[in-house]
Design an enzyme around this catalytic site. Structure first.
Site, PDB file in Angstrom:
ATOM      1  N   ASP A  66       0.627  -1.310   0.069  1.00 43.52           N
ATOM      2  CA  ASP A  66      -0.033   0.164   0.055  1.00 43.52           C
ATOM      3  C   ASP A  66       0.951   1.305  -0.021  1.00 43.52           C
ATOM      4  O   ASP A  66       1.811   1.114   0.553  1.00 43.52           O
ATOM      5  CB  ASP A  66      -0.754  -0.007   1.433  1.00 43.52           C
ATOM      6  CG  ASP A  66      -2.008   0.919   0.991  1.00 43.52           C
ATOM      7  OD1 ASP A  66      -2.811   0.666   0.283  1.00 43.52           O
ATOM      8  OD2 ASP A  66      -2.307   1.367   2.249  1.00 43.52           O
ATOM      9  N   TYR A  68       2.353   4.948   1.266  1.00 39.71           N
ATOM     10  CA  TYR A  68       2.470   5.534   2.441  1.00 39.71           C
ATOM     11  C   TYR A  68       1.118   6.498   2.462  1.00 39.71           C
ATOM     12  O   TYR A  68       0.946   7.494   1.457  1.00 39.71           O
ATOM     13  CB  TYR A  68       3.860   6.447   2.635  1.00 39.71           C
ATOM     14  CG  TYR A  68       4.928   5.446   2.670  1.00 39.71           C
ATOM     15  CD1 TYR A  68       4.981   4.473   3.758  1.00 39.71           C
ATOM     16  CD2 TYR A  68       5.892   5.629   1.865  1.00 39.71           C
ATOM     17  CE1 TYR A  68       6.199   3.705   3.904  1.00 39.71           C
ATOM     18  CE2 TYR A  68       7.026   4.804   1.927  1.00 39.71           C
ATOM     19  CZ  TYR A  68       7.200   3.878   3.096  1.00 39.71           C
ATOM     20  OH  TYR A  68       8.379   3.399   3.003  1.00 39.71           O
ATOM     21  N   PHE A  79       8.031   1.301  -0.876  1.00 39.43           N
ATOM     22  CA  PHE A  79       9.238   1.445   0.122  1.00 39.43           C
ATOM     23  C   PHE A  79       9.829   2.868   0.074  1.00 39.43           C
ATOM     24  O   PHE A  79      10.516   3.145   0.975  1.00 39.43           O
ATOM     25  CB  PHE A  79      10.147   0.261   0.321  1.00 39.43           C
ATOM     26  CG  PHE A  79       9.604  -1.272   0.508  1.00 39.43           C
ATOM     27  CD1 PHE A  79       9.111  -1.311   2.031  1.00 39.43           C
ATOM     28  CD2 PHE A  79       9.103  -2.060  -0.339  1.00 39.43           C
ATOM     29  CE1 PHE A  79       8.741  -2.602   2.382  1.00 39.43           C
ATOM     30  CE2 PHE A  79       8.582  -3.169   0.053  1.00 39.43           C
ATOM     31  CZ  PHE A  79       8.353  -3.272   1.397  1.00 39.43           C
ATOM     32  N   HIS A 189       8.846  -9.785   6.129  1.00 36.87           N
ATOM     33  CA  HIS A 189       8.703  -8.072   5.738  1.00 36.87           C
ATOM     34  C   HIS A 189       9.653  -7.459   6.398  1.00 36.87           C
ATOM     35  O   HIS A 189      10.109  -7.876   7.760  1.00 36.87           O
ATOM     36  CB  HIS A 189       7.314  -7.843   6.015  1.00 36.87           C
ATOM     37  CG  HIS A 189       6.719  -6.477   5.339  1.00 36.87           C
ATOM     38  ND1 HIS A 189       7.249  -5.325   5.949  1.00 36.87           N
ATOM     39  CD2 HIS A 189       6.143  -6.092   4.252  1.00 36.87           C
ATOM     40  CE1 HIS A 189       6.839  -4.286   5.394  1.00 36.87           C
ATOM     41  NE2 HIS A 189       6.125  -4.888   4.352  1.00 36.87           N
TER      42      HIS A 189
END
Length: 227
Positions: A66, A68, A79, A189
């Site tokens: 998703d 930020y 990221f 993760h």
């Protein structure tokens, strides 16, 4: 509808842009804006991952979940954050693993990964938009259909791609990848909640470069050139 996306991707995905689910995404985003909702990333950056990494140049795929949802953070690359924004915790942990793996000292105040994208790393989020301060708010409105189609298209039409699947969400996409002709590297993760459960020590950055070099391809320069 006319989607502003890099031409090689426009050609590769042309059939997706006319499917009902994609038209529903467009309608949904227009409705969100009309009702005064703030959406990240800004419109011109929704397809930034594709514009920075043409279909013909893809060598590596890193799948995020998703965008930020804080002001000024998202710019269409998984990221990654825009200039002037400190790296969030998951990105800090990615930088720690890079340093541990290949010895590069990563910046503490800079987290823009555009230079990775320009070297052939598709930084793909499963959802390409989000409502401000509401994580996963756009995740169920068709984006997964689109980004799954992207992964499948890469798998079907290219070979030797290195897929980095971090965490269960990304690993669920493994079924879309033909592992007889691509490479899949899996780890926990990099989130602070799970990084010590197998992300730290995964050495995915050196392993990725080893796989690229074995194919006669240029390895990734993971160092970030700060402005």
């Amino acid at each position: 509808m006319d989607v502003k996306i890099e031409q090689s991707w426009k050609d590769a995905l042309k059939h997706e842009f006319t499917k009902p689910y994609f038209l529903q995404i467009a309608t949904f985003l227009k409705t969100e804006k009309a009702s005064g909702k703030i959406i990240y990333p800004p419109g011109p950056l929704i397809f930034n991952a594709f514009n920075q990494t043409p279909f013909s140049k893809v060598k590596v795929v890193i799948i995020g979940q998703d965008p930020y949802h804080g002001a000024g953070q998202a710019h269409g690359l998984s990221f990654s954050v825009q200039n002037g924004i400190k790296p969030p915790p998951s990105l800090v942990n990615i930088f720690k693993e890079i340093h541990s793996d290949i010895g590069i000292a990563m910046p503490k105040e800079y987290g823009n990964l555009t230079s990775w994208a320009q070297q052939g790393i598709l930084l793909l989020n499963a959802a390409l938009t989000v409502r401000a301060n509401e994580p996963f708010s756009h995740a169920k409105f068709g984006w997964a259909d689109f980004t799954d189609a992207v992964i499948k298209k890469i798998s079907d039409e290219k070979k030797g791609i290195v897929f980095l699947l971090w965490g269960k969400f990304a690993q669920d996409k493994q079924v879309l990848i033909d592992e007889t002709k691509h490479f899949v590297l899996k780890a926990a993760h990099p989130s602070p909640f799970s990084a010590d459960k197998g992300f730290f020590g995964c050495k995915h950055f050196s392993k990725t470069n080893d796989l690229l070099v074995k194919q006669g391809l240029q390895p990734i320069d993971w160092k970030l050139l700060t402005p």
